[in-house]
Design a protein around this motif. Structure first.
Motif, PDB file in Angstrom:
ATOM      1  N   LYS A  88      -8.189   3.162   7.139  1.00  0.00           N
ATOM      2  CA  LYS A  88      -8.071   4.389   6.354  1.00  0.00           C
ATOM      3  C   LYS A  88      -8.249   4.124   4.861  1.00  0.00           C
ATOM      4  CE  LYS A  88      -5.096   7.201   9.351  1.00  0.00           C
ATOM      5  NZ  LYS A  88      -3.755   7.849   9.485  1.00  0.00           N
ATOM      6  N   LEU A  89      -7.570   3.100   4.351  1.00  0.00           N
ATOM      7  CA  LEU A  89      -7.693   2.831   2.912  1.00  0.00           C
ATOM      8  C   LEU A  89      -9.105   2.359   2.568  1.00  0.00           C
ATOM      9  CD1 LEU A  89      -7.586  -0.458   1.973  1.00  0.00           C
ATOM     10  CD2 LEU A  89      -5.248  -0.235   2.764  1.00  0.00           C
ATOM     11  N   PRO A 122      -9.190   0.496  -7.320  1.00  0.00           N
ATOM     12  CA  PRO A 122      -8.816   0.960  -8.664  1.00  0.00           C
ATOM     13  C   PRO A 122      -7.743   0.072  -9.297  1.00  0.00           C
ATOM     14  CG  PRO A 122      -7.797   2.342  -6.993  1.00  0.00           C
ATOM     15  CD  PRO A 122      -8.759   1.446  -6.270  1.00  0.00           C
ATOM     16  N   ASN A 123      -7.845  -0.120 -10.609  1.00  0.00           N
ATOM     17  CA  ASN A 123      -6.843  -0.918 -11.317  1.00  0.00           C
ATOM     18  C   ASN A 123      -5.825   0.004 -11.990  1.00  0.00           C
ATOM     19  OD1 ASN A 123      -8.510   0.140 -13.274  1.00  0.00           O
ATOM     20  ND2 ASN A 123      -8.621  -1.749 -14.493  1.00  0.00           N
ATOM     21  N   ASP A 124      -5.339   0.941 -11.205  1.00  0.00           N
ATOM     22  CA  ASP A 124      -4.408   1.948 -11.693  1.00  0.00           C
ATOM     23  C   ASP A 124      -3.274   2.095 -10.671  1.00  0.00           C
ATOM     24  OD1 ASP A 124      -4.010   4.542 -13.555  1.00  0.00           O
ATOM     25  OD2 ASP A 124      -3.661   5.102 -11.463  1.00  0.00           O
ATOM     26  N   LEU A 125      -2.041   1.994 -11.128  1.00  0.00           N
ATOM     27  CA  LEU A 125      -0.890   2.016 -10.230  1.00  0.00           C
ATOM     28  C   LEU A 125      -0.834   3.286  -9.388  1.00  0.00           C
ATOM     29  CD1 LEU A 125       1.779   0.768  -9.236  1.00  0.00           C
ATOM     30  CD2 LEU A 125       2.923   1.903 -11.147  1.00  0.00           C
ATOM     31  N   GLU A 126      -0.948   4.436 -10.020  1.00  0.00           N
ATOM     32  CA  GLU A 126      -0.820   5.694  -9.296  1.00  0.00           C
ATOM     33  C   GLU A 126      -1.926   5.872  -8.253  1.00  0.00           C
ATOM     34  OE1 GLU A 126       1.848   7.468  -9.510  1.00  0.00           O
ATOM     35  OE2 GLU A 126       2.584   6.081 -11.036  1.00  0.00           O
ATOM     36  N   LYS A 127      -3.127   5.451  -8.582  1.00  0.00           N
ATOM     37  CA  LYS A 127      -4.231   5.564  -7.627  1.00  0.00           C
ATOM     38  C   LYS A 127      -4.037   4.621  -6.445  1.00  0.00           C
ATOM     39  CE  LYS A 127      -7.681   7.122 -10.990  1.00  0.00           C
ATOM     40  NZ  LYS A 127      -8.950   6.807 -11.700  1.00  0.00           N
ATOM     41  N   LEU A 128      -3.508   3.447  -6.720  1.00  0.00           N
ATOM     42  CA  LEU A 128      -3.240   2.495  -5.640  1.00  0.00           C
ATOM     43  C   LEU A 128      -2.158   3.021  -4.706  1.00  0.00           C
ATOM     44  CD1 LEU A 128      -3.321  -0.874  -7.614  1.00  0.00           C
ATOM     45  CD2 LEU A 128      -4.901  -0.202  -5.796  1.00  0.00           C
ATOM     46  N   LEU A 129      -1.145   3.653  -5.281  1.00  0.00           N
ATOM     47  CA  LEU A 129      -0.036   4.171  -4.477  1.00  0.00           C
ATOM     48  C   LEU A 129      -0.457   5.313  -3.562  1.00  0.00           C
ATOM     49  CD1 LEU A 129       2.875   4.131  -7.096  1.00  0.00           C
ATOM     50  CD2 LEU A 129       2.499   2.548  -5.190  1.00  0.00           C
ATOM     51  N   GLU A 130      -1.602   5.908  -3.827  1.00  0.00           N
ATOM     52  CA  GLU A 130      -2.109   6.989  -2.975  1.00  0.00           C
ATOM     53  C   GLU A 130      -2.769   6.456  -1.706  1.00  0.00           C
ATOM     54  OE1 GLU A 130      -4.780   9.117  -5.474  1.00  0.00           O
ATOM     55  OE2 GLU A 130      -3.207  10.105  -6.630  1.00  0.00           O
ATOM     56  N   LEU A 131      -3.036   5.153  -1.669  1.00  0.00           N
ATOM     57  CA  LEU A 131      -3.693   4.560  -0.503  1.00  0.00           C
ATOM     58  C   LEU A 131      -2.687   4.322   0.630  1.00  0.00           C
ATOM     59  CD1 LEU A 131      -5.853   1.884  -2.374  1.00  0.00           C
ATOM     60  CD2 LEU A 131      -6.651   4.069  -1.432  1.00  0.00           C
TER      61      LEU A 131
END
Length: 208
Positions: free
Chosen positions: A86-87, A100-109
């Motif tokens: 899925k990710l 992505p090198n962004d915390l919030e975007k990573l947490l969406e995975l």
């Protein structure tokens, strides 16, 4: 008065930890695989997976069942396979295959929590990120740096007392420290470079 940054540096210097692979996708997948399993199981599963599928594009096109046997050593293989596929699809469709090198975007995975995201940010992108796993949570409380009940609380508590440049290196070194010396049961206190200030040692008369 104790200097927690000095103590953190002692752990990092005595238990250096180097990541063999810093590829963002490999680090992301291996960290997802590492959840609730031992490092040796994670390593085996990661190597088997990437010996068959070379990148995010290939994995995004397969069914989760195709990963079962490859990542079985890591445990929870059905759930982890679904998350990885899925990710991977999200990374391909939304980020052109890039992590992505962004915390919030990573947490969406799928399957990515704060620990996983912070490990990717530090290991792959060199950003200041405090990754807290069971070792970091347990040891920082045992040393008396903080007093928290959950790893999530430990992350923010440590960020307040530890310098930013030490956030990233501390995770890997704490893991090595926890495996070799400051073990959950029967810690080898006589070999610990911080035994001169450890409150745990003072409370326990007969450490090894």
């Amino acid at each position: 008065m104790r200097n927690f940054n000095k103590e953190a540096k002692i752990i990092i210097e005595n238990y250096p930890y180097y990541h063999e692979n810093t590829d963002p996708y490999v680090v992301l997948v291996s960290t997802v695989l590492s959840q609730r399993t031992k490092d040796e199981n994670t390593d085996k599963a990661t190597k088997q997976l990437f010996s068959v599928f070379k990148d995010v594009f290939e994995i995004s096109k397969v069914n989760p069942e195709s990963l079962y046997d490859l990542i079985k050593p890591a445990g929870m293989f059905k759930q982890k396979s679904e998350r990885i596929v899925k990710l991977s699809k999200i990374l391909v469709n939304k980020y052109n295959g890039n992590v992505p090198n962004d915390l919030e975007k990573l947490l969406e995975l799928p399957g990515v929590g704060r620990k996983t995201a912070n490990i990717v940010l530090y290991v792959s992108f060199g950003l200041n990120a405090m990754a807290v796993d069971t070792h970091v949570h347990r040891i920082s409380n045992r040393l008396g740096w903080i007093s928290t009940k959950k790893p999530e609380d430990s992350e923010f508590a440590l960020m307040k007392i530890i310098n930013k440049d030490l956030w990233g290196p501390l995770n890997g070194s704490m893991v090595a420290f926890g495996q070799k010396t400051c073990r959950p049961k029967k810690p080898l206190c006589s070999k610990c470079p911080l035994n001169f200030i450890c409150p745990f040692l003072k409370l326990n008369k007969n450490p090894e």
